[in-house]
Design an enzyme around this catalytic site. Structure first.
Site, PDB file in Angstrom:
ATOM      1  N   HIS A   1     -61.482 120.156 -13.631  1.00 47.39           N
ATOM      2  CA  HIS A   1     -60.980 119.151 -14.763  1.00 47.39           C
ATOM      3  C   HIS A   1     -61.037 119.554 -16.235  1.00 47.39           C
ATOM      4  O   HIS A   1     -62.146 120.012 -16.774  1.00 47.39           O
ATOM      5  CB  HIS A   1     -61.444 117.642 -15.074  1.00 47.39           C
ATOM      6  CG  HIS A   1     -61.424 117.080 -13.656  1.00 47.39           C
ATOM      7  ND1 HIS A   1     -60.369 116.084 -13.262  1.00 47.39           N
ATOM      8  CD2 HIS A   1     -62.408 117.055 -12.454  1.00 47.39           C
ATOM      9  CE1 HIS A   1     -60.320 115.749 -12.317  1.00 47.39           C
ATOM     10  NE2 HIS A   1     -61.386 116.089 -11.748  1.00 47.39           N
TER      11      HIS A   1
ATOM     12  N   HIS B   1     -58.479 112.283  -3.012  1.00 46.07           N
ATOM     13  CA  HIS B   1     -59.694 111.757  -3.269  1.00 46.07           C
ATOM     14  C   HIS B   1     -59.914 110.627  -2.518  1.00 46.07           C
ATOM     15  O   HIS B   1     -59.265 109.586  -3.035  1.00 46.07           O
ATOM     16  CB  HIS B   1     -59.504 111.615  -5.044  1.00 46.07           C
ATOM     17  CG  HIS B   1     -60.519 110.811  -5.646  1.00 46.07           C
ATOM     18  ND1 HIS B   1     -61.647 111.230  -6.606  1.00 46.07           N
ATOM     19  CD2 HIS B   1     -61.067 109.670  -5.416  1.00 46.07           C
ATOM     20  CE1 HIS B   1     -62.450 110.473  -6.834  1.00 46.07           C
ATOM     21  NE2 HIS B   1     -62.267 109.149  -6.252  1.00 46.07           N
TER      22      HIS B   1
ATOM     23  N   ASP C   1     -65.390 120.763  -9.092  1.00 48.19           N
ATOM     24  CA  ASP C   1     -65.198 119.417  -9.662  1.00 48.19           C
ATOM     25  C   ASP C   1     -65.798 119.327 -10.976  1.00 48.19           C
ATOM     26  O   ASP C   1     -66.096 118.345 -11.535  1.00 48.19           O
ATOM     27  CB  ASP C   1     -65.816 118.234  -8.983  1.00 48.19           C
ATOM     28  CG  ASP C   1     -64.871 117.030  -9.011  1.00 48.19           C
ATOM     29  OD1 ASP C   1     -63.948 117.023  -9.920  1.00 48.19           O
ATOM     30  OD2 ASP C   1     -65.448 115.862  -8.659  1.00 48.19           O
TER      31      ASP C   1
HETATM   32 ZN   LIG Z   1     -62.136 113.338  -7.263  1.00 47.05          ZN
HETATM   33 ZN   LIG Z   2     -62.319 115.738  -9.515  1.00 44.33          ZN
END
Ligand SMILES: [Zn+2]
Ligand SMILES: [Zn+2]
Length: 426
Positions: free
Chosen positions: A61, A178, A304
């Protein structure tokens, strides 16, 4: 400009050998013993160091546009380089969401200006990641996205997930799911179990993740389409995917260093840096994740990377956002807990961190071979380090691993044949 990397331990597909790597412009020209130095070469002495394909993070991200106080493309890609990542794929849960070609163009042009780690863009599956209307995948693909995901949120509606799976397949785009059934998770914060009971924090059943993994795997099987499961964290999740792969389902998956390096014991101190989604699990899950990494069930290790401001993470556990800053600890955690701990060799680690994610995203690279892109990371695996999150290049100083004693330092990083400046501990 040609770059000659001398005398490193070079991690190749099937072996590690002390040899030299010569680049020619953006490509690797030759890998051999004792390549003769010429005056036109820039020479790096890699004696005692390990030369690997640059790491490729297919799930992070970068927070831009919209959340630049957490991270931006410039700081995120610099942090990625510092962690040894020569390429990263960023998730679309920004503001605005990356669900439209103009936002894709913005992200990719910002990344090109920054000229740090390469950036691959992941587009949203649905408009605004709201799970209601399909995004314009074709237009975003023309603009350069490599995959689609509503990461940060699950796709709750099963028929919508079916449409996404089919639609993405028509555009040869990888759907990344997800997995968490919100109705089963029911607002939980941490893994359901003894530690949830002790802390009084509301638990999330493992089944919340596993039920959606099962749904998505079955949809992909029924539709003969590809599916990639994000951040697998449970023993049964690994088993469902292993079983599907044995049946020939076109499923791939990833996990993150925190799922094989820590358990939900970390929440006992109410450390909000241990608040991650999916939540940290138990010891049996950690063992199953490592087994899955070793037997090929789990294809890739991703960070992540989820940077947040300290102000946000300093809130009460229930109100703090999910995630840990991941780029600058990933290699050390992988080396210490997977290779040094005796579970796998450097060749397998390199496949998990570079070759496989490159293959899954179909972006090329990820291997040290003549003719491949010269994306190279040079590490000192046995260098001890104490993680100091306050010194991270990332704006996200929220690390679960702050203060941990690990092994493995990233020393030099080369992208497209050009060495990048990175911050090292020495
Ligand atoms: Zn996720
Ligand atoms: Zn993520």
């Amino acid at each position: 400009m040609a770059l000659l990397i001398k005398n490193g331990i070079v991690v190749l597909g099937e072996s590690c050998e002390v040899c030299d790597v010569l680049t020619d412009g953006k490509r690797i020209a030759k890998i051999a013993k004792n390549i003769r130095e010429e005056s036109a070469f820039d020479v790096i002495d890699a004696s005692g160091l390990t030369v690997m394909a640059g790491f490729v993070d297919m799930h992070c991200h970068l927070r831009e546009p919209g959340f630049e106080y957490k991270e931006d493309i410039a700081s995120g890609t610099r942090a990625a380089l510092t962690g040894g990542f020569t390429a990263v794929a960023c998730m679309p849960n920004t503001d605005p969401v990356i669900d439209d070609k103009s936002v894709v163009r913005y992200v990719l042009s910002r990344a090109a200006e920054c000229d740090n780690a390469k950036v691959y863009c992941i587009g949203a599956m649905t408009k605004g990641q709201e799970g209601k209307i399909l995004s314009d995948m074709g237009a975003m693909k023309d603009e350069g996205i490599v995959a689609v995901s509503d990461d940060g949120r699950p796709v709750e509606n099963g028929n919508m997930m079916r449409l996404i799976t089919e639609y993405a397949e028509t555009f040869s785009l990888l759907p990344i799911s997800h997995c968490e059934c919100p109705d089963i998770a029911d607002g939980g914060l941490v893994n359901e179990g003894l530690n949830a009971t002790i802390t009084g924090l509301k638990g999330i059943l493992r089944a919340a993740e596993e039920a959606m993994i099962a749904r998505d795997v079955l949809l992909a099987e029924s539709l003969n389409a590809r599916i990639h499961i994000a951040h697998v964290s449970t023993k049964t999740g690994v088993a469902i995917i292993r079983d599907a792969k044995n049946r020939g389902v076109r499923v791939t998956c990833e996990t993150c260093p925190h799922y094989f390096s820590a358990t939900d014991d970390e929440i006992l101190s109410f450390n909000t840096n241990a608040k991650i989604n999916p939540p940290l699990r138990g010891e049996a899950d950690v063992a199953a994740i490592i087994e899955g990494l070793c037997d090929g069930t789990i294809d890739a290790i991703v960070t992540d990377h989820a940077p947040h401001s300290l102000e946000e993470k300093n809130r009460e556990f229930a109100y703090a956002p999910n995630g840990t800053s991941g780029f600058e600890t990933a290699f050390s955690l992988c080396y210490t807990n997977l290779v040094r701990a005796g579970h796998m060799d450097m060749m397998r680690l390199s496949r998990l961190m570079s070759a496989n994610p490159s293959k899954i995203l179909r972006v090329g690279g990820g291997e040290l071979r003549a003719g491949e892109t010269a994306d190279i990371t040079i590490v000192d695996p046995e260098a001890p380090r104490v993680v100091d999150a306050s010194r991270f290049v990332s704006k996200g100083k929220n690390s679960l691993f702050d203060g941990w004693k690990l092994f493995g330092a990233v020393k030099r990083v080369i992208v497209d044949g050009v060495e990048k400046e990175i911050k090292t501990d020495d």
